[in-house]
Structures are given as C-alpha cells and as structure tokens.
Motif scaffolding. Structure first.
Motif, PDB file in Angstrom:
ATOM      1  N   SER A   1      52.547  73.117 -20.436  1.00  0.00           N
ATOM      2  CA  SER A   1      51.453  73.617 -21.364  1.00  0.00           C
ATOM      3  C   SER A   1      51.950  75.146 -21.463  1.00  0.00           C
ATOM      4  CB  SER A   1      50.046  73.635 -20.736  1.00  0.00           C
ATOM      5  OG  SER A   1      49.705  72.304 -20.679  1.00  0.00           O
ATOM      6  N   ILE A   2      52.224  75.913 -20.440  1.00  0.00           N
ATOM      7  CA  ILE A   2      52.416  77.328 -20.275  1.00  0.00           C
ATOM      8  C   ILE A   2      53.425  77.724 -21.372  1.00  0.00           C
ATOM      9  CG2 ILE A   2      53.509  79.282 -19.033  1.00  0.00           C
ATOM     10  CD1 ILE A   2      51.850  78.329 -16.855  1.00  0.00           C
ATOM     11  N   GLU A   3      54.592  76.686 -21.455  1.00  0.00           N
ATOM     12  CA  GLU A   3      55.951  76.975 -22.179  1.00  0.00           C
ATOM     13  C   GLU A   3      55.546  76.841 -23.402  1.00  0.00           C
ATOM     14  OE1 GLU A   3      59.445  76.968 -18.791  1.00  0.00           O
ATOM     15  OE2 GLU A   3      58.588  75.056 -19.830  1.00  0.00           O
ATOM     16  N   SER A   4      55.016  75.567 -23.720  1.00  0.00           N
ATOM     17  CA  SER A   4      54.592  75.246 -25.386  1.00  0.00           C
ATOM     18  C   SER A   4      53.864  76.218 -25.946  1.00  0.00           C
ATOM     19  CB  SER A   4      54.420  73.636 -25.354  1.00  0.00           C
ATOM     20  OG  SER A   4      53.334  73.547 -24.580  1.00  0.00           O
ATOM     21  N   GLY A   5      52.753  76.544 -25.258  1.00  0.00           N
ATOM     22  CA  GLY A   5      51.586  77.334 -25.912  1.00  0.00           C
ATOM     23  C   GLY A   5      51.804  78.776 -25.680  1.00  0.00           C
ATOM     24  N   GLY A   6      52.679  79.286 -25.200  1.00  0.00           N
ATOM     25  CA  GLY A   6      52.796  80.621 -24.931  1.00  0.00           C
ATOM     26  C   GLY A   6      51.841  81.475 -24.177  1.00  0.00           C
ATOM     27  N   ILE A   7      51.253  80.691 -23.113  1.00  0.00           N
ATOM     28  CA  ILE A   7      50.233  81.098 -22.367  1.00  0.00           C
ATOM     29  C   ILE A   7      50.560  82.129 -21.394  1.00  0.00           C
ATOM     30  CG2 ILE A   7      48.441  80.112 -20.902  1.00  0.00           C
ATOM     31  CD1 ILE A   7      48.577  77.694 -22.515  1.00  0.00           C
TER      32      ILE A   7
ATOM     33  N   SER B   1      52.661  83.332 -15.311  1.00  0.00           N
ATOM     34  CA  SER B   1      53.399  83.338 -16.703  1.00  0.00           C
ATOM     35  C   SER B   1      52.763  84.403 -17.479  1.00  0.00           C
ATOM     36  CB  SER B   1      53.402  82.050 -17.131  1.00  0.00           C
ATOM     37  OG  SER B   1      52.053  81.980 -17.708  1.00  0.00           O
ATOM     38  N   LYS B   2      53.637  84.943 -18.496  1.00  0.00           N
ATOM     39  CA  LYS B   2      53.357  86.077 -19.417  1.00  0.00           C
ATOM     40  C   LYS B   2      53.942  85.426 -20.657  1.00  0.00           C
ATOM     41  CE  LYS B   2      52.660  91.089 -19.755  1.00  0.00           C
ATOM     42  NZ  LYS B   2      53.144  92.168 -19.274  1.00  0.00           N
ATOM     43  N   ASN B   3      52.795  85.314 -21.426  1.00  0.00           N
ATOM     44  CA  ASN B   3      53.297  84.818 -23.015  1.00  0.00           C
ATOM     45  C   ASN B   3      54.331  83.797 -23.083  1.00  0.00           C
ATOM     46  OD1 ASN B   3      51.578  87.014 -24.308  1.00  0.00           O
ATOM     47  ND2 ASN B   3      53.387  88.422 -23.999  1.00  0.00           N
ATOM     48  N   GLY B   4      54.327  82.854 -22.043  1.00  0.00           N
ATOM     49  CA  GLY B   4      54.905  81.526 -22.026  1.00  0.00           C
ATOM     50  C   GLY B   4      56.130  81.581 -21.121  1.00  0.00           C
ATOM     51  N   VAL B   5      56.533  82.740 -20.629  1.00  0.00           N
ATOM     52  CA  VAL B   5      57.391  82.734 -19.495  1.00  0.00           C
ATOM     53  C   VAL B   5      57.056  82.714 -18.278  1.00  0.00           C
ATOM     54  CG1 VAL B   5      59.372  84.259 -18.628  1.00  0.00           C
ATOM     55  CG2 VAL B   5      58.665  84.419 -21.331  1.00  0.00           C
ATOM     56  N   ILE B   6      57.518  81.826 -17.515  1.00  0.00           N
ATOM     57  CA  ILE B   6      57.042  81.555 -16.289  1.00  0.00           C
ATOM     58  C   ILE B   6      57.566  82.561 -15.419  1.00  0.00           C
ATOM     59  CG2 ILE B   6      57.024  79.801 -14.341  1.00  0.00           C
ATOM     60  CD1 ILE B   6      56.877  77.415 -16.200  1.00  0.00           C
ATOM     61  N   ARG B   7      56.952  83.125 -14.391  1.00  0.00           N
ATOM     62  CA  ARG B   7      57.443  84.146 -13.357  1.00  0.00           C
ATOM     63  C   ARG B   7      57.782  83.663 -12.119  1.00  0.00           C
ATOM     64  NH1 ARG B   7      54.172  87.796 -12.567  1.00  0.00           N
ATOM     65  NH2 ARG B   7      55.834  89.855 -12.611  1.00  0.00           N
ATOM     66  N   HIS B   8      56.892  82.582 -11.742  1.00  0.00           N
ATOM     67  CA  HIS B   8      57.198  82.079 -10.508  1.00  0.00           C
ATOM     68  C   HIS B   8      57.692  80.568 -10.444  1.00  0.00           C
ATOM     69  CE1 HIS B   8      55.552  85.708  -8.852  1.00  0.00           C
ATOM     70  NE2 HIS B   8      54.400  85.488  -9.423  1.00  0.00           N
ATOM     71  N   ALA B   9      58.621  80.216 -11.016  1.00  0.00           N
ATOM     72  CA  ALA B   9      59.269  78.832 -10.937  1.00  0.00           C
ATOM     73  C   ALA B   9      59.176  78.257  -9.838  1.00  0.00           C
ATOM     74  CB  ALA B   9      60.581  78.895 -12.024  1.00  0.00           C
ATOM     75  N   HIS B  10      59.687  78.936  -8.741  1.00  0.00           N
ATOM     76  CA  HIS B  10      59.929  78.418  -7.478  1.00  0.00           C
ATOM     77  C   HIS B  10      58.466  77.569  -7.121  1.00  0.00           C
ATOM     78  CE1 HIS B  10      58.226  82.127  -6.335  1.00  0.00           C
ATOM     79  NE2 HIS B  10      58.055  81.601  -5.343  1.00  0.00           N
ATOM     80  N   LEU B  11      57.396  78.042  -7.575  1.00  0.00           N
ATOM     81  CA  LEU B  11      56.060  77.587  -6.907  1.00  0.00           C
ATOM     82  C   LEU B  11      55.777  76.224  -8.104  1.00  0.00           C
ATOM     83  CD1 LEU B  11      53.786  80.830  -6.705  1.00  0.00           C
ATOM     84  CD2 LEU B  11      54.883  79.237  -4.845  1.00  0.00           C
ATOM     85  N   ILE B  12      55.977  76.429  -9.249  1.00  0.00           N
ATOM     86  CA  ILE B  12      55.579  75.184  -9.986  1.00  0.00           C
ATOM     87  C   ILE B  12      56.832  74.243  -9.731  1.00  0.00           C
ATOM     88  CG2 ILE B  12      55.726  74.455 -12.514  1.00  0.00           C
ATOM     89  CD1 ILE B  12      54.298  76.884 -13.189  1.00  0.00           C
ATOM     90  N   ASN B  13      57.931  74.417  -9.507  1.00  0.00           N
ATOM     91  CA  ASN B  13      58.783  73.399  -9.059  1.00  0.00           C
ATOM     92  C   ASN B  13      58.856  73.127  -7.595  1.00  0.00           C
ATOM     93  OD1 ASN B  13      59.606  73.395 -11.745  1.00  0.00           O
ATOM     94  ND2 ASN B  13      60.864  75.087 -11.410  1.00  0.00           N
ATOM     95  N   SER B  14      57.758  73.281  -6.709  1.00  0.00           N
ATOM     96  CA  SER B  14      57.909  73.219  -5.379  1.00  0.00           C
ATOM     97  C   SER B  14      57.704  71.597  -4.930  1.00  0.00           C
ATOM     98  CB  SER B  14      57.065  74.048  -4.802  1.00  0.00           C
ATOM     99  OG  SER B  14      55.538  73.515  -5.039  1.00  0.00           O
ATOM    100  N   GLY B  15      57.350  70.980  -6.014  1.00  0.00           N
ATOM    101  CA  GLY B  15      57.258  69.568  -5.381  1.00  0.00           C
ATOM    102  C   GLY B  15      55.730  69.225  -4.881  1.00  0.00           C
ATOM    103  N   GLY B  16      54.760  70.272  -5.002  1.00  0.00           N
ATOM    104  CA  GLY B  16      53.467  69.966  -4.787  1.00  0.00           C
ATOM    105  C   GLY B  16      52.763  69.116  -5.702  1.00  0.00           C
TER     106      GLY B  16
END
Length: 380
Positions: free
Chosen positions: A108-114, A363-378
């Motif tokens: 959602s972040i990446e597709s919406g520029g959130i 994230s800022k304007n759709g660019v994820i800044r902490h990818a290691h968290l979102i991809n952490s497998g939680g």
C-alpha cells in the motif's frame, strides 16, 4: 493548512478513536483543518456533536474530491488497503501500523506514495515519553488484566479476618516488569494480594520492591539480559529453561499469573509450559497479555477463555479496547504531543534528522525507509 482525518476504526473489536474533542481543539489551534467520519468516536463515548462543537467538520463519504485532499490520517490501527488506495500521494498515516513483517502495508505504501509514522517504533527516550502510546495503552492493559484475574478467581484477593475465620491473601505472580507488569503489580497490591514478580533484568528489582512486591531472581547462568530501546532483549533457550525452573516453584501455589513479557517484532517467550500448568491448582487463573504474539503461556488463544484441568487460561488481547474512553483520551494526547512539534506556521514538516521521527518514519512519499522491519517475517 493541512487537512487531517479521523477515520472509523475497522479492526475487529476495536473501540478506540485516534482523536478526541479535547485534542481536536488543540489540533485546530496549531494549524490543522480537522475532519471526522460519522460515528468515529461513538464506541469510546464521544458523540459527533462533541466533535462539531470542538471545531471539526463531518467528512462526507460522498465527496470523492475531499478524500484526495486529506494530508494526514490519524488512526489507532492501520486502515485497510481499500481505504489507503483512495488517498492522495504523499498523505501521512500516523498510528499503530504493525510494521513487523507487514507486506500488505508495504504494498500500500509503495503503490500509494504514502508516508507512514508507525507509533510502535518511537524510540524510548525521555523526549518521547509524552508520545509513547505503547506505554499509555500497556498501563491500561496491566490494570485490566488484574481485574480480569480477580473476577475469574475462585478466591478473594485480600486477607480478610471474619467471624468465620481468617482468609489468606491471594498469591499473584507477574511475569515481566515492563509498563504493563508494573501497573499489574500496583493494581494487585491495591486489591490486597501478595505479589511475586519474574523478570530477566536484575536492574528492575528496585522498582518491583518499591511497589511492595517480591522479586524472583533470574537464573544464575552465564548470560546478562538487558534492554534495547527500552524493552527487554530476547534471551537464549538455555536461559528460558532455567527461568521456567525458578517459576515452577512459585506457580505451584499461585492463584493468578499475569503474563506480560514481550519483545517487539519477535514471538513472545514461552514462560509457562504444559508441565507447569499441570502443577497449578484447580481454580487458579492465567491472564496472558502476550497472547497475540504467540503467548507466554501454553494453550492460550487470543480473545478466548479456556478451562484446562481446572485452570482458567485467559487470552487477554486488546484489553485497552475494554476501557475505550480513557484509552482513547491517552492515545489522542500521545498523538497530539507527537504532531505538535512538527507544525510550523500551519506547515507540517517531517524532519528525518530528528531522532524521534527518524526512528518511527517507516516510509516517506512511498519510499520505505526501514525495509528490514517490514521484511522481518513477523505477523501481518
């Protein structure tokens, strides 16, 4: 002047709201135009009229253009993907976004520029205390957990001297001395129980004893558990096995066990296993606040009470939702304290050089800044 929206929370069982009439007045005074969805605060005891009286405007579902003009969305839980897809690029979402391993959020972040500020990631530093929603909500959870335990128990909590004889006080064992654990200790003591507390950090002993509880010393093995970002760090399996041996002695004659031990983004440590439950007396109660992350106790399930060989296992997920008025009041004040410094002459600025913003801005304007968290497998 940035437009701010207070949505209706759609998560199952969620009764809180992200802003109250009290904080709406202050948000308007610092430069926001505030809109709210009809019924947003009803479940927390705040009427639509009270929001209108505070200066907010009713958000019309039929006005499609207005959706595209919203600059900030304050939420308790992350809105659904369908809602996020309707917002304009660059919109800022602020709330408990459950970022760990949340690939749906990333999409959602990446597709919406959130842009997204996740409140779970606020660093636990002195300056962040007024914005710390995890602490304000954990306080409520710790308080309510003890009330649940007392209500489910087949005995009194306090010692009573009656004409029929003396009733001995209940024994409560609290696992974890974070914010929820400390509030649980204080509440159990006020109700008259004898309280024992287990924590992996020897440094919390003084806090525990200052509340009148007794500290269960951690295992004396070659490991020095500590804190990271204000939370207890994960420990080895060897340490957990040794800790369970110490706990077993206390749980045999315990009336209530309150489980609060959690590590952000990780599965909760299993502190009460099947064998330990087998040795607890019939009629005793376990209240597991960590159940949503796998649970500290064997056999607990989110939102369920299970009777296992006479022991009541309460999966106490989302306890702040059972105290929605005060939970919302505190949550909304936390958000106000976070947003206030970001406003300058009716302009909202996300300064990533600020430690507070840098840690929580995923994230800022759709660019994820902490990818290691979102991809952490939680959990999503």
């Amino acid at each position: 002047m940035p437009r701010l929206l207070i949505p209706i929370e759609t998560a199952l069982g969620e009764t809180r709201v992200s802003a109250t009439p009290e904080t709406v007045k202050k948000l308007i005074s610092i430069g926001f135009s505030v809109y709210f969805k009809k019924g947003a605060g009803e479940r927390a005891g705040f009427s639509d009229d009270s929001y209108l009286a505070a200066g907010a405007d009713l958000f019309s579902e039929e006005n499609g253009e207005l959706v595209n003009q919203i600059d900030v969305v304050l939420c308790v839980n992350c809105p659904c993907q369908e809602f996020l897809s309707k917002l304009k690029k660059g919109v800022l979402i602020v709330g408990l976004l459950a970022p760990y391993g949340n690939t749906n959020l990333a999409t959602s972040i990446e597709s919406g520029g959130i842009s997204a500020l996740s409140l779970e990631l606020l660093p636990r530093i002195s300056r962040a205390q007024s914005s710390d929603v995890l602490s304000s909500q954990a306080n409520i959870a710790g308080y309510k957990a003890v009330l649940l335990g007392a209500s489910a128990l087949d005995r009194y909590f306090p010692m009573l001297m009656t004409a029929a004889g003396t009733v001995q006080p209940a024994k409560v064992v609290v696992l974890g001395a974070g914010v929820a654990g400390l509030q649980a200790i204080a509440t159990a003591k006020r109700l008259g129980a004898v309280v024992f507390v287990s924590d992996i950090r020897p440094a919390v002993k003084e806090q525990i004893e200052s509340l009148g509880a007794r500290f269960i010393e951690p295992p004396a093995i070659a490991e020095d558990p500590s804190e990271s970002g204000g939370y207890a760090t994960q420990v080895s399996d060897e340490f957990l096995i040794a800790q369970r041996q110490e706990l077993k002695k206390q749980l045999i004659d315990a009336d209530v066990a309150i489980c609060t031990a959690q590590v952000p983004g990780k599965k909760s440590p299993r502190l009460i296993d099947e064998e330990m439950l087998d040795q607890m007396r019939s009629g005793s109660v376990v209240v597991d606040l960590a159940v949503s992350q796998g649970g500290n106790c064997f056999g607990t399930k989110p939102g369920e009470t299970i009777l296992r060989k006479g022991v009541k296992l309460i999966g106490a997920s989302d306890l702040p939702c059972t105290v929605p008025n005060h939970a919302s009041t505190l949550f909304a004040r936390n958000l106000l304290a976070l947003l206030e410094p970001l406003m300058n002459e009716a302009e909202l600025t996300l300064n990533t050089e600020d430690e507070l913003i840098d840690g929580a801005l995923i994230s800022k304007n759709g660019v994820i800044r902490h990818a290691h968290l979102i991809n952490s497998g939680g959990s999503n």
